[in-house]
Design a protein around this motif. Structure first.
Motif, PDB file in Angstrom:
ATOM      1  N   GLY A   7       1.004  -1.086  -0.185  1.00  0.00           N
ATOM      2  CA  GLY A   7       0.327   0.192  -0.015  1.00  0.00           C
ATOM      3  C   GLY A   7       0.778   1.244   0.137  1.00  0.00           C
ATOM      4  O   GLY A   7       0.266   2.024  -0.324  1.00  0.00           O
ATOM      5  N   LYS A   8       2.156   1.035   0.442  1.00  0.00           N
ATOM      6  CA  LYS A   8       2.575   2.660   0.300  1.00  0.00           C
ATOM      7  C   LYS A   8       3.015   2.967  -0.931  1.00  0.00           C
ATOM      8  O   LYS A   8       3.015   2.058  -2.147  1.00  0.00           O
ATOM      9  N   ARG A   9       2.754   3.769  -1.389  1.00  0.00           N
ATOM     10  CA  ARG A   9       2.497   4.753  -2.812  1.00  0.00           C
ATOM     11  C   ARG A   9       4.772   5.453  -2.854  1.00  0.00           C
ATOM     12  O   ARG A   9       4.822   6.196  -2.289  1.00  0.00           O
ATOM     13  N   ALA A  10       4.693   5.065  -4.186  1.00  0.00           N
ATOM     14  CA  ALA A  10       6.327   5.377  -4.674  1.00  0.00           C
ATOM     15  C   ALA A  10       6.538   5.583  -6.063  1.00  0.00           C
ATOM     16  O   ALA A  10       5.515   5.269  -6.914  1.00  0.00           O
ATOM     17  N   LEU A  11       7.575   6.355  -6.268  1.00  0.00           N
ATOM     18  CA  LEU A  11       8.314   7.123  -8.030  1.00  0.00           C
ATOM     19  C   LEU A  11       9.123   6.337  -7.933  1.00  0.00           C
ATOM     20  O   LEU A  11      10.067   7.051  -7.031  1.00  0.00           O
ATOM     21  N   VAL A  12       9.518   5.811  -8.964  1.00  0.00           N
ATOM     22  CA  VAL A  12      10.830   5.484  -9.596  1.00  0.00           C
ATOM     23  C   VAL A  12      11.291   5.978 -10.666  1.00  0.00           C
ATOM     24  O   VAL A  12      10.045   5.933 -11.748  1.00  0.00           O
ATOM     25  N   LEU A  13      11.717   6.744 -10.825  1.00  0.00           N
ATOM     26  CA  LEU A  13      12.389   7.215 -11.965  1.00  0.00           C
ATOM     27  C   LEU A  13      13.647   6.662 -12.276  1.00  0.00           C
ATOM     28  O   LEU A  13      14.200   6.158 -12.062  1.00  0.00           O
ATOM     29  N   LEU A  78      -1.171   8.985  -6.710  1.00  0.00           N
ATOM     30  CA  LEU A  78      -1.796   7.967  -5.705  1.00  0.00           C
ATOM     31  C   LEU A  78      -1.810   8.627  -4.253  1.00  0.00           C
ATOM     32  O   LEU A  78      -2.111   8.340  -3.488  1.00  0.00           O
ATOM     33  N   GLY A  79      -2.723  10.512  -4.671  1.00  0.00           N
ATOM     34  CA  GLY A  79      -2.641  10.752  -3.168  1.00  0.00           C
ATOM     35  C   GLY A  79      -2.103  10.446  -2.234  1.00  0.00           C
ATOM     36  O   GLY A  79      -1.981  11.498  -0.550  1.00  0.00           O
ATOM     37  N   GLY A  80      -0.732  10.565  -2.717  1.00  0.00           N
ATOM     38  CA  GLY A  80       0.413  10.946  -1.784  1.00  0.00           C
ATOM     39  C   GLY A  80       0.990  10.491  -2.732  1.00  0.00           C
ATOM     40  O   GLY A  80       1.762   9.831  -3.199  1.00  0.00           O
ATOM     41  N   LEU A  81       2.724  10.575  -0.843  1.00  0.00           N
ATOM     42  CA  LEU A  81       3.721   9.802  -1.780  1.00  0.00           C
ATOM     43  C   LEU A  81       4.531   9.163  -0.187  1.00  0.00           C
ATOM     44  O   LEU A  81       4.942  10.156   0.239  1.00  0.00           O
ATOM     45  N   ASP A  82       5.029   8.686  -0.192  1.00  0.00           N
ATOM     46  CA  ASP A  82       6.296   7.997   0.675  1.00  0.00           C
ATOM     47  C   ASP A  82       7.058   7.305   0.756  1.00  0.00           C
ATOM     48  O   ASP A  82       8.772   7.605   1.013  1.00  0.00           O
ATOM     49  N   ILE A  83       7.607   6.522  -1.340  1.00  0.00           N
ATOM     50  CA  ILE A  83       8.987   6.248  -1.076  1.00  0.00           C
ATOM     51  C   ILE A  83       9.737   6.920  -2.569  1.00  0.00           C
ATOM     52  O   ILE A  83       8.353   7.167  -3.891  1.00  0.00           O
ATOM     53  N   LEU A  84      10.342   7.955  -2.705  1.00  0.00           N
ATOM     54  CA  LEU A  84      10.913   8.571  -3.657  1.00  0.00           C
ATOM     55  C   LEU A  84      12.558   7.332  -4.168  1.00  0.00           C
ATOM     56  O   LEU A  84      12.772   7.666  -3.442  1.00  0.00           O
ATOM     57  N   VAL A  85      12.629   6.786  -5.294  1.00  0.00           N
ATOM     58  CA  VAL A  85      13.885   6.382  -6.267  1.00  0.00           C
ATOM     59  C   VAL A  85      14.179   7.418  -6.796  1.00  0.00           C
ATOM     60  O   VAL A  85      13.551   7.980  -8.214  1.00  0.00           O
ATOM     61  N   LYS A 130       5.026  12.331   7.978  1.00  0.00           N
ATOM     62  CA  LYS A 130       6.342  11.155   9.524  1.00  0.00           C
ATOM     63  C   LYS A 130       6.314  10.006   8.591  1.00  0.00           C
ATOM     64  O   LYS A 130       6.838   9.536   9.703  1.00  0.00           O
ATOM     65  N   TRP A 131       6.803   9.873   7.666  1.00  0.00           N
ATOM     66  CA  TRP A 131       7.320   9.098   7.529  1.00  0.00           C
ATOM     67  C   TRP A 131       7.359   9.221   5.621  1.00  0.00           C
ATOM     68  O   TRP A 131       6.875   9.336   5.155  1.00  0.00           O
ATOM     69  N   GLY A 132       8.784   8.332   5.657  1.00  0.00           N
ATOM     70  CA  GLY A 132       9.281   8.585   4.055  1.00  0.00           C
ATOM     71  C   GLY A 132      10.291   8.237   3.868  1.00  0.00           C
ATOM     72  O   GLY A 132      11.200   7.773   5.308  1.00  0.00           O
ATOM     73  N   ARG A 133      10.843   7.901   2.953  1.00  0.00           N
ATOM     74  CA  ARG A 133      12.158   6.800   1.732  1.00  0.00           C
ATOM     75  C   ARG A 133      12.603   7.677   0.559  1.00  0.00           C
ATOM     76  O   ARG A 133      12.012   7.757  -0.076  1.00  0.00           O
ATOM     77  N   ILE A 134      13.826   8.162   1.324  1.00  0.00           N
ATOM     78  CA  ILE A 134      13.668   9.228  -0.359  1.00  0.00           C
ATOM     79  C   ILE A 134      15.751   8.579  -0.794  1.00  0.00           C
ATOM     80  O   ILE A 134      16.629   7.806   0.412  1.00  0.00           O
ATOM     81  N   ILE A 135      15.893   7.478  -1.935  1.00  0.00           N
ATOM     82  CA  ILE A 135      17.069   7.213  -2.481  1.00  0.00           C
ATOM     83  C   ILE A 135      17.794   7.228  -3.206  1.00  0.00           C
ATOM     84  O   ILE A 135      16.637   7.610  -4.473  1.00  0.00           O
ATOM     85  N   LEU A 136      18.630   7.493  -3.748  1.00  0.00           N
ATOM     86  CA  LEU A 136      19.213   8.076  -5.440  1.00  0.00           C
ATOM     87  C   LEU A 136      20.341   7.012  -5.279  1.00  0.00           C
ATOM     88  O   LEU A 136      20.983   7.077  -4.046  1.00  0.00           O
ATOM     89  N   LEU A 137      19.777   6.656  -6.357  1.00  0.00           N
ATOM     90  CA  LEU A 137      20.663   6.088  -7.292  1.00  0.00           C
ATOM     91  C   LEU A 137      22.013   6.242  -7.797  1.00  0.00           C
ATOM     92  O   LEU A 137      21.193   7.666  -9.029  1.00  0.00           O
ATOM     93  N   THR A 138      23.086   6.578  -7.042  1.00  0.00           N
ATOM     94  CA  THR A 138      24.170   8.089  -8.112  1.00  0.00           C
ATOM     95  C   THR A 138      25.520   6.428  -8.152  1.00  0.00           C
ATOM     96  O   THR A 138      24.779   5.890  -9.967  1.00  0.00           O
ATOM     97  N   SER A 139      26.590   6.158  -8.346  1.00  0.00           N
ATOM     98  CA  SER A 139      27.589   5.592  -8.765  1.00  0.00           C
ATOM     99  C   SER A 139      28.259   5.348  -8.286  1.00  0.00           C
ATOM    100  O   SER A 139      29.106   5.913  -7.457  1.00  0.00           O
ATOM    101  N   VAL A 140      29.278   3.596  -8.420  1.00  0.00           N
ATOM    102  CA  VAL A 140      31.184   4.171  -7.828  1.00  0.00           C
ATOM    103  C   VAL A 140      31.466   5.031  -7.820  1.00  0.00           C
ATOM    104  O   VAL A 140      32.257   5.535  -7.231  1.00  0.00           O
TER     105      VAL A 140
END
Length: 245
Positions: A7-13, A78-85, A130-140
């Protein structure tokens, strides 16, 4: 293991193929409502249909304001956003004496400002919930810069500091910010470059390329309830390729 993503709302770029596609697919399997974004409308629609994602959005994230527009559109849908990649394509190669001003500006927008826009657009609604996850995919290359990759090495190194400072500001609101640093993975993009794969894998202690699903598992864990005390970190997934700490 139940990661608590149902049920978490996620966006993956950058999710029409490769590592972004693998991440989005894994989150869908975990029960998240996932929105995808990529430049090609045809490819993103096909990717969303293939994995059963909730929404596919086409946008050129190298254009100023485009990333914020995508995040706003997904929040509304989605009515909001919980996870952003945050995941963007690599800039062109070139040494410090070769890269043009135009290429630097394009790299700044596509790598740096797209990440800034995404965080600024997503963080307020996460703070409110009061809850969220932000994850950046970068590189070595963010941690071990390479010659002839001036744009990628330069801006991605800065993104590690962006990860840290953002995490310090958002932690008390239940929002974590982390970076994942992929090494060489077996993706379509890597094979399109027609690089000497045998020579590359010989330099990797694990003696193989990474599998996209392995990176997807790490990112999905960082997006979960169980990773709530991990923030401000930059985690490499490279088969031991990096030589530094």
């Amino acid at each position: 293991m139940d990661l608590g993503l149902k049920g978490k709302r996620a966006l993956v770029l950058g999710a029409s193929a490769g590592l972004g596609f693998a991440v989005a697919s894994e989150m869908v399997r975990e029960g998240a409502r996932v929105a995808l974004c990529s430049r090609s409308e045809e490819r993103i629609r096909a990717a969303a249909a293939n994995m059963g994602a909730a929404l596919g959005v086409a946008a050129d994230l190298s254009m100023p304001g485009a990333t914020q527009s995508v995040v706003d559109k997904v929040k509304e849908a989605l009515g909001g956003l919980d996870i952003l990649v945050i995941n963007t394509g690599g800039p062109p190669s070139g040494g410090i004496l070769e890269v043009t001003d135009k290429q630097w500006q394009e790299g700044f927008q596509s790598l740096w400002m797209s990440a800034v826009e995404a965080i600024r657009a997503a963080a307020p609604v996460m703070k409110q919930g009061k809850w969220g996850r932000i994850i950046l995919l970068t590189s070595v290359y963010a941690r071990e810069p390479q010659p002839w990759l001036s744009i990628s090495s330069g801006f991605r190194a800065g993104m590690l500091a962006l990860t840290k400072t953002s995490s310090l500001e958002l932690a008390e609101h239940g929002v974590t910010v982390n970076s994942v640093l992929p090494g060489y993975h077996d993706t379509e993009r890597l094979r399109e470059f027609k690089l000497p794969l045998a020579q590359m894998t010989a330099q990797i202690p694990a003696k193989r390329l990474g599998r996209p699903e392995e990176l997807a598992a790490l990112v999905t864990f960082l997006a979960s309830d169980r990773a709530g005390y991990i923030t401000g970190q930059s985690i490499a997934i490279d088969g031991g390729w990096m030589k530094g700490f």
